[in-house]
Scaffold this motif. Structure first.
Motif, PDB file in Angstrom:
ATOM      1  N   GLU A  54       0.832  -1.205   0.000  1.00 52.83           N
ATOM      2  CA  GLU A  54       0.000   0.000   0.000  1.00 52.83           C
ATOM      3  C   GLU A  54       0.871   1.260   0.000  1.00 52.83           C
ATOM      4  N   PHE A  55       1.869   1.339   0.889  1.00 51.70           N
ATOM      5  CA  PHE A  55       2.739   2.508   0.960  1.00 51.70           C
ATOM      6  C   PHE A  55       3.598   2.648  -0.304  1.00 51.70           C
ATOM      7  N   ALA A  56       4.048   1.520  -0.846  1.00 53.29           N
ATOM      8  CA  ALA A  56       4.843   1.556  -2.074  1.00 53.29           C
ATOM      9  C   ALA A  56       4.015   2.094  -3.236  1.00 53.29           C
ATOM     10  N   GLN A  57       2.774   1.657  -3.333  1.00 49.46           N
ATOM     11  CA  GLN A  57       1.917   2.141  -4.420  1.00 49.46           C
ATOM     12  C   GLN A  57       1.614   3.625  -4.267  1.00 49.46           C
ATOM     13  N   ILE A  58       1.423   4.077  -3.049  1.00 49.20           N
ATOM     14  CA  ILE A  58       1.207   5.509  -2.798  1.00 49.20           C
ATOM     15  C   ILE A  58       2.429   6.303  -3.280  1.00 49.20           C
ATOM     16  N   LEU A  59       3.630   5.811  -2.961  1.00 49.11           N
ATOM     17  CA  LEU A  59       4.850   6.497  -3.382  1.00 49.11           C
ATOM     18  C   LEU A  59       4.951   6.528  -4.907  1.00 49.11           C
ATOM     19  N   LEU A  60       4.750   5.385  -5.562  1.00 49.20           N
ATOM     20  CA  LEU A  60       4.857   5.331  -7.016  1.00 49.20           C
ATOM     21  C   LEU A  60       3.820   6.239  -7.680  1.00 49.20           C
ATOM     22  N   ASP A  61       2.604   6.258  -7.147  1.00 52.06           N
ATOM     23  CA  ASP A  61       1.562   7.146  -7.687  1.00 52.06           C
ATOM     24  C   ASP A  61       1.951   8.611  -7.513  1.00 52.06           C
ATOM     25  N   GLU A  62       2.523   8.941  -6.363  1.00 42.67           N
ATOM     26  CA  GLU A  62       2.945  10.316  -6.087  1.00 42.67           C
ATOM     27  C   GLU A  62       4.065  10.741  -7.038  1.00 42.67           C
ATOM     28  N   ILE A  63       5.039   9.868  -7.252  1.00 45.11           N
ATOM     29  CA  ILE A  63       6.139  10.172  -8.174  1.00 45.11           C
ATOM     30  C   ILE A  63       5.575  10.408  -9.568  1.00 45.11           C
ATOM     31  N   PHE A  64       4.725   9.481 -10.017  1.00 44.66           N
ATOM     32  CA  PHE A  64       4.165   9.595 -11.361  1.00 44.66           C
ATOM     33  C   PHE A  64       3.399  10.902 -11.524  1.00 44.66           C
ATOM     34  N   SER A  65       2.550  11.246 -10.570  1.00 44.84           N
ATOM     35  CA  SER A  65       1.751  12.468 -10.711  1.00 44.84           C
ATOM     36  C   SER A  65       2.616  13.717 -10.676  1.00 44.84           C
ATOM     37  N   ARG A  66       3.636  13.732  -9.825  1.00 45.07           N
ATOM     38  CA  ARG A  66       4.514  14.911  -9.762  1.00 45.07           C
ATOM     39  C   ARG A  66       5.302  15.090 -11.055  1.00 45.07           C
ATOM     40  N   ILE A  67       5.851  14.009 -11.575  1.00 42.48           N
ATOM     41  CA  ILE A  67       6.655  14.110 -12.791  1.00 42.48           C
ATOM     42  C   ILE A  67       5.755  14.325 -14.008  1.00 42.48           C
ATOM     43  N   HIS A  68       4.640  13.609 -14.048  1.00 46.20           N
ATOM     44  CA  HIS A  68       3.733  13.705 -15.192  1.00 46.20           C
ATOM     45  C   HIS A  68       3.233  15.132 -15.392  1.00 46.20           C
ATOM     46  N   ALA A  69       3.083  15.880 -14.314  1.00 44.06           N
ATOM     47  CA  ALA A  69       2.617  17.264 -14.408  1.00 44.06           C
ATOM     48  C   ALA A  69       3.552  18.119 -15.260  1.00 44.06           C
ATOM     49  N   PHE A  70       4.825  17.749 -15.324  1.00 46.12           N
ATOM     50  CA  PHE A  70       5.807  18.526 -16.075  1.00 46.12           C
ATOM     51  C   PHE A  70       6.279  17.831 -17.357  1.00 46.12           C
ATOM     52  N   GLU A  71       5.714  16.675 -17.655  1.00 45.36           N
ATOM     53  CA  GLU A  71       6.195  15.861 -18.776  1.00 45.36           C
ATOM     54  C   GLU A  71       6.254  16.640 -20.091  1.00 45.36           C
ATOM     55  N   SER A  72       5.175  17.304 -20.468  1.00 43.83           N
ATOM     56  CA  SER A  72       5.159  18.007 -21.755  1.00 43.83           C
ATOM     57  C   SER A  72       6.065  19.231 -21.749  1.00 43.83           C
ATOM     58  N   ILE A  73       6.163  19.909 -20.614  1.00 40.14           N
ATOM     59  CA  ILE A  73       7.019  21.093 -20.518  1.00 40.14           C
ATOM     60  C   ILE A  73       8.492  20.704 -20.643  1.00 40.14           C
ATOM     61  N   LEU A  74       8.857  19.590 -20.028  1.00 37.06           N
ATOM     62  CA  LEU A  74      10.258  19.168 -19.987  1.00 37.06           C
ATOM     63  C   LEU A  74      10.668  18.261 -21.137  1.00 37.06           C
ATOM     64  N   SER A  75       9.700  17.769 -21.902  1.00 40.19           N
ATOM     65  CA  SER A  75       9.955  16.809 -22.991  1.00 40.19           C
ATOM     66  C   SER A  75      10.549  15.502 -22.462  1.00 40.19           C
ATOM     67  N   TRP A  76      10.151  15.130 -21.254  1.00 42.22           N
ATOM     68  CA  TRP A  76      10.572  13.848 -20.703  1.00 42.22           C
ATOM     69  C   TRP A  76       9.595  12.782 -21.174  1.00 42.22           C
ATOM     70  N   ASP A  77      10.035  11.543 -21.185  1.00 46.53           N
ATOM     71  CA  ASP A  77       9.169  10.418 -21.529  1.00 46.53           C
ATOM     72  C   ASP A  77       8.956   9.614 -20.253  1.00 46.53           C
ATOM     73  N   ILE A  78       7.714   9.543 -19.806  1.00 45.00           N
ATOM     74  CA  ILE A  78       7.396   8.873 -18.544  1.00 45.00           C
ATOM     75  C   ILE A  78       6.389   7.766 -18.816  1.00 45.00           C
ATOM     76  N   ASN A  79       6.724   6.566 -18.367  1.00 48.78           N
ATOM     77  CA  ASN A  79       5.846   5.417 -18.564  1.00 48.78           C
ATOM     78  C   ASN A  79       5.762   4.610 -17.285  1.00 48.78           C
ATOM     79  N   GLU A  80       4.615   3.986 -17.097  1.00 48.08           N
ATOM     80  CA  GLU A  80       4.429   3.066 -15.968  1.00 48.08           C
ATOM     81  C   GLU A  80       3.928   1.762 -16.545  1.00 48.08           C
TER      82      GLU A  80
END
Length: 121
Positions: free
Chosen positions: A9-35
């Motif tokens: 449960e805690f691991a999934q919360i962390l992974l979801d938090e990382i994804f949402s924080r990075i995904h918010a900037f994905e288009s601005i930064l031109s990063w490629d983020i996948n899960e």
């Protein structure tokens, strides 16, 4: 509550938090983020390889594979509600930010920190 269930449960919360924080900037930064299947892949154009972040269920750890600094393992400390590196006790988000910071325009991370801590300038 079972420890392995708590870890998952805690691991999934962390992974979801990382994804949402990075995904918010994905288009601005031109990063490629996948899960995929519990593995978060982050490709930064200026970095020669990908970052991999995933949970290791058997050891109850979060693993970060960095193309710049190598492998990192993090365990959850319930008393501080924080994931810490098993070697040097670095908090997970501090470690991740130190890796990503050179590739994020200063205005973005300053603005993000100010919003997160509800500080106005």
């Amino acid at each position: 509550m079972d420890n392995s269930f708590m870890f998952a449960e805690f691991a999934q919360i962390l992974l979801d938090e990382i994804f949402s924080r990075i995904h918010a900037f994905e288009s601005i930064l031109s990063w490629d983020i996948n899960e995929r299947s519990g593995v978060l892949e982050v490709k930064i154009p200026a970095v020669p390889s990908v970052y991999l972040i995933h949970q290791h269920n058997t050891l109850e750890q979060i693993w970060l594979s960095s193309p710049l600094s190598g492998g990192w393992h993090f365990t959850f400390d319930a008393s501080s509600n924080t994931w810490y590196d098993t070697r040097k006790k670095y908090p997970f988000f501090l470690m991740l930010f130190s890796e990503f910071k050179p590739h994020i325009p200063k205005s973005l991370w300053i603005d993000s920190l100010l919003k997160e801590h509800k500080v106005s300038v």
